[in-house]
Design an enzyme around this catalytic site. Structure first.
Site, PDB file in Angstrom:
ATOM      1  CG  ASP A 114       9.793  -0.742  -6.206  1.00 49.42           C
ATOM      2  OD1 ASP A 114      10.890  -0.176  -6.331  1.00 49.42           O
ATOM      3  OD2 ASP A 114       9.507  -1.473  -5.248  1.00 49.42           O
ATOM      4  CG  HIS A 117       4.754   0.481   1.423  1.00 49.18           C
ATOM      5  ND1 HIS A 117       4.993   0.678   2.756  1.00 49.18           N
ATOM      6  CD2 HIS A 117       5.962   0.475   0.805  1.00 49.18           C
ATOM      7  CE1 HIS A 117       6.302   0.794   2.935  1.00 49.18           C
ATOM      8  NE2 HIS A 117       6.919   0.669   1.781  1.00 49.18           N
TER       9      HIS A 117
HETATM   10  N1  CMC Z   1      -1.791  -6.833  -5.457  1.00 46.41           N
HETATM   11  C1  CMC Z   1      -2.892  -7.467  -5.003  1.00 46.41           C
HETATM   12  N2  CMC Z   1      -3.222  -7.596  -3.712  1.00 46.41           N
HETATM   13  C2  CMC Z   1      -2.384  -7.062  -2.812  1.00 46.41           C
HETATM   14  C3  CMC Z   1      -1.203  -6.390  -3.197  1.00 46.41           C
HETATM   15  C4  CMC Z   1      -0.933  -6.285  -4.580  1.00 46.41           C
HETATM   16  N3  CMC Z   1       0.161  -5.652  -5.012  1.00 46.41           N
HETATM   17  N4  CMC Z   1      -0.551  -5.960  -2.090  1.00 46.41           N
HETATM   18  C5  CMC Z   1      -1.292  -6.360  -1.042  1.00 46.41           C
HETATM   19  N5  CMC Z   1      -2.395  -7.015  -1.477  1.00 46.41           N
HETATM   20  C6  CMC Z   1      -3.479  -7.553  -0.651  1.00 46.41           C
HETATM   21  C7  CMC Z   1      -3.094  -8.887  -0.028  1.00 46.41           C
HETATM   22  O1  CMC Z   1      -3.401  -9.952  -0.882  1.00 46.41           O
HETATM   23  C8  CMC Z   1      -3.932  -8.866   1.230  1.00 46.41           C
HETATM   24  O2  CMC Z   1      -5.237  -9.188   0.872  1.00 46.41           O
HETATM   25  P1  CMC Z   1      -6.236  -9.962   1.898  1.00 46.41           P
HETATM   26  O3  CMC Z   1      -6.186  -9.189   3.190  1.00 46.41           O
HETATM   27  O4  CMC Z   1      -7.552  -9.888   1.225  1.00 46.41           O
HETATM   28  O5  CMC Z   1      -5.678 -11.334   2.047  1.00 46.41           O
HETATM   29  C9  CMC Z   1      -3.906  -7.396   1.637  1.00 46.41           C
HETATM   30  O6  CMC Z   1      -3.689  -6.651   0.425  1.00 46.41           O
HETATM   31  C10 CMC Z   1      -2.847  -7.012   2.622  1.00 46.41           C
HETATM   32  O7  CMC Z   1      -1.655  -7.549   2.152  1.00 46.41           O
HETATM   33  P2  CMC Z   1      -0.479  -7.959   3.104  1.00 46.41           P
HETATM   34  O8  CMC Z   1       0.245  -9.105   2.486  1.00 46.41           O
HETATM   35  O9  CMC Z   1      -0.937  -8.123   4.512  1.00 46.41           O
HETATM   36  O10 CMC Z   1       0.353  -6.679   3.050  1.00 46.41           O
HETATM   37  P3  CMC Z   1       1.848  -6.613   3.293  1.00 46.41           P
HETATM   38  O11 CMC Z   1       2.067  -5.422   4.114  1.00 46.41           O
HETATM   39  O12 CMC Z   1       2.396  -7.893   3.811  1.00 46.41           O
HETATM   40  O13 CMC Z   1       2.415  -6.465   1.825  1.00 46.41           O
HETATM   41  C11 CMC Z   1       3.736  -5.790   0.045  1.00 46.41           C
HETATM   42  C12 CMC Z   1       3.187  -5.421   1.426  1.00 46.41           C
HETATM   43  C13 CMC Z   1       4.566  -4.628  -0.463  1.00 46.41           C
HETATM   44  C14 CMC Z   1       4.627  -7.022   0.185  1.00 46.41           C
HETATM   45  C15 CMC Z   1       2.555  -6.085  -0.905  1.00 46.41           C
HETATM   46  O14 CMC Z   1       1.749  -4.938  -1.037  1.00 46.41           O
HETATM   47  C16 CMC Z   1       3.010  -6.578  -2.260  1.00 46.41           C
HETATM   48  O15 CMC Z   1       3.272  -7.772  -2.404  1.00 46.41           O
HETATM   49  N6  CMC Z   1       3.128  -5.665  -3.277  1.00 46.41           N
HETATM   50  C17 CMC Z   1       3.656  -6.039  -4.556  1.00 46.41           C
HETATM   51  C18 CMC Z   1       5.190  -6.056  -4.501  1.00 46.41           C
HETATM   52  C19 CMC Z   1       5.760  -4.653  -4.424  1.00 46.41           C
HETATM   53  O16 CMC Z   1       5.372  -3.750  -5.155  1.00 46.41           O
HETATM   54  N7  CMC Z   1       6.753  -4.471  -3.526  1.00 46.41           N
HETATM   55  C20 CMC Z   1       7.454  -3.184  -3.361  1.00 46.41           C
HETATM   56  C21 CMC Z   1       7.118  -2.530  -2.058  1.00 46.41           C
HETATM   57  S1  CMC Z   1       7.635  -0.805  -1.967  1.00 46.41           S
HETATM   58  C22 CMC Z   1       9.347  -0.787  -2.108  1.00 46.41           C
HETATM   59  C23 CMC Z   1      10.076  -1.646  -1.148  1.00 46.41           C
HETATM   60  O17 CMC Z   1       9.821  -1.641   0.054  1.00 46.41           O
HETATM   61  O18 CMC Z   1      10.950  -2.354  -1.593  1.00 46.41           O
END
Ligand code: CMC
Length: 409
Positions: A343, A286
């Site tokens: 989720d 998240h």
């Molecule tokens: N699986 C693997 N790696 C992950 C994941 C994941 N689910 N989420 C984040 N990371 C890693 C990402 O690859 C990055 O790694 P590095 O720094 O080594 O490159 C690091 O963690 C930070 O990620 P980020 O992209 O900077 O984080 P973000 O804040 O942009 O992403 C997110 C947030 C929710 C988009 C992401 O965690 C994700 O894609 N999760 C899976 C989709 C999901 O479950 N979404 C629902 C979110 S909660 C309900 C809602 O808001 O709708």
């Protein structure tokens, strides 16, 4: 090019990235608030979520979705009299114009319900001109949306199956009414189960608001152009559809189902940790939470309780638990602070209620509706609110002359 500046406040120093654009302009990229808001408080380090100051745990245990919606939109819990008036309005506006059924029938059968919902909410404006001058008129537009979106979601399910549409009933509560519209049939009357109604209330309460998330920001940005409320909400629904946002609840169940069938649990965790693989484990991580999502904690408990009460054994719950256990012990997940989000367990609850997988994100939209409306209302009432017009840092070429096509290499 990135440099750093130091900001000092109350004896503390903060190191902020200063980014320089190709024209020499400067921008400080930091944890900037996009607006002021008195609706939802979120502490991602401690895992705290409060609506109008009330912990979400207390609302999930003691409130109903209708009451929580009132709280978010109006700022206070309703008195009995206010709640009764709200219920009457919701009932009065629960029907959808019969002509709108034709729209549903015109979408290809394979259409995703989120695309249909976004289009239909936008279309509401043509059938129900927006009223937003007097407070009473805003109340009508708002209750129209809250009530009709629920009816439209159930209608879309019935029509997609080729079944007769079930109309809302005045004697049923908000959630019971929705379940009845979804599952009642002339050949198999739907029996309303109090545990299922409670579970749906909790599901919707947990999704009701989450400060400036992607879809809420979309509602605020689109709404800032002073478009009608329906158009702003339609934009929010479109944003929510994405698999990184609300669409993750569908992706989680599809992933758990694939694991249950092919048994590739550890392989999947390995893929999630592999930087060269764009795959991310849905339901984990998240932008704000660096700890367990408080909503996921409640959802997980509710999944267990509901399955037990309904005497259902869902193999996907076992897969989810096993996946969580492996991920939470994995160095990559620990280092990146990746925990289950709302989720991760919500699909198990929805499956137990009988909601089909392609309707999961629609359920999220029904839940998030009061939050979107509250945030839109707050922005409209803010005397300092202006058109949202973010700036950028230009990184393109310096000025250069136009070259006629015959001279280009
Ligand atoms: N699986 C693997 N790696 C992950 C994941 C994941 N689910 N989420 C984040 N990371 C890693 C990402 O690859 C990055 O790694 P590095 O720094 O080594 O490159 C690091 O963690 C930070 O990620 P980020 O992209 O900077 O984080 P973000 O804040 O942009 O992403 C997110 C947030 C929710 C988009 C992401 O965690 C994700 O894609 N999760 C899976 C989709 C999901 O479950 N979404 C629902 C979110 S909660 C309900 C809602 O808001 O709708």
């Amino acid at each position: 090019m990135t440099d750093h500046v130091t900001l000092t406040h109350a004896g503390k120093s903060y190191r902020l990235p200063l980014v320089i654009g190709s024209q020499g302009e400067l921008a400080i990229f930091a944890n900037t608030g996009s607006c002021k808001s008195a609706i939802t408080f979120l502490d991602g380090e401690k895992g705290i979520l409060r609506y109008r100051g009330i912990p979400v745990e207390q609302l999930a245990e003691r409130s109903t979705f209708k009451e929580t919606a009132y709280l978010l939109i109006n700022g206070e819990l309703p008195t009995q009299k206010a709640l009764t008036r709200f219920s009457v309005l919701l009932n009065d506006h629960s029907l959808v114009h019969e002509d709108m059924k034709i729209f549903y029938q015109s979408f290809p059968r394979s259409s995703h319900p989120m695309g249909i919902l976004s289009a239909m909410v936008n279309a509401l404006r043509s059938f129900y001109p927006e009223l937003q001058r007097l407070e009473e008129e805003i109340d009508i537009t708002v209750t129209r949306l809250l009530s009709k979106v629920r009816t439209m979601a159930a209608m879309s399910y019935k029509i997609s199956r080729g079944h007769t549409v079930v109309y809302p009933r005045p004697d049923l509560t908000y959630c019971a009414n929705f379940l009845n519209m979804m599952f009642d049939s002339p050949v198999r009357p739907y029996e309303i189960d109090a545990d299922v109604v409670k579970a749906l209330n909790v599901f919707l309460i947990l999704h009701a608001d989450h400060e400036q998330n992607c879809s809420t920001a979309a509602v605020r940005v689109v709404g800032s152009a002073r478009v009608n409320l329906y158009a702003a909400i339609s934009a929010g629904i479109a944003a929510l559809w994405g698999p990184l946002h609300g669409g993750a609840n569908q992706a989680v169940i599809e992933t758990l189902d694939a694991i249950a069938r092919h048994g590739n649990l550890r392989e999947l965790v390995a893929r999630a940790r592999d930087r060269s693989d764009p795959f991310r484990l849905p339901g984990f991580g998240h932008r704000i939470y660096r700890t367990y999502d408080p909503r996921a904690r409640i959802m997980k408990r509710m999944a267990h309780v509901l399955l037990e009460k309904l005497a259902i054994s869902d193999p996907l719950l076992d897969v989810a638990r096993e996946l969580e256990e492996i991920a939470l012990k994995d160095d990559y997940f620990i280092d990146h602070h990746l925990y289950p989000n709302v989720d991760f367990y919500s699909g198990i609850v929805l499956r137990a209620i009988g909601i089909p997988t392609n309707m999961f994100t629609v359920m999220f939209a029904i839940g998030r509706l009061p939050g979107w409306i509250a945030q839109w209302k707050e922005s409209m009432e803010d005397p300092e609110w202006r058109l949202c017009r973010p700036r950028q840092l230009y990184t393109g070429p310096q000025e250069r002359p136009y070259i006629p096509i015959e001279e280009r290499s």
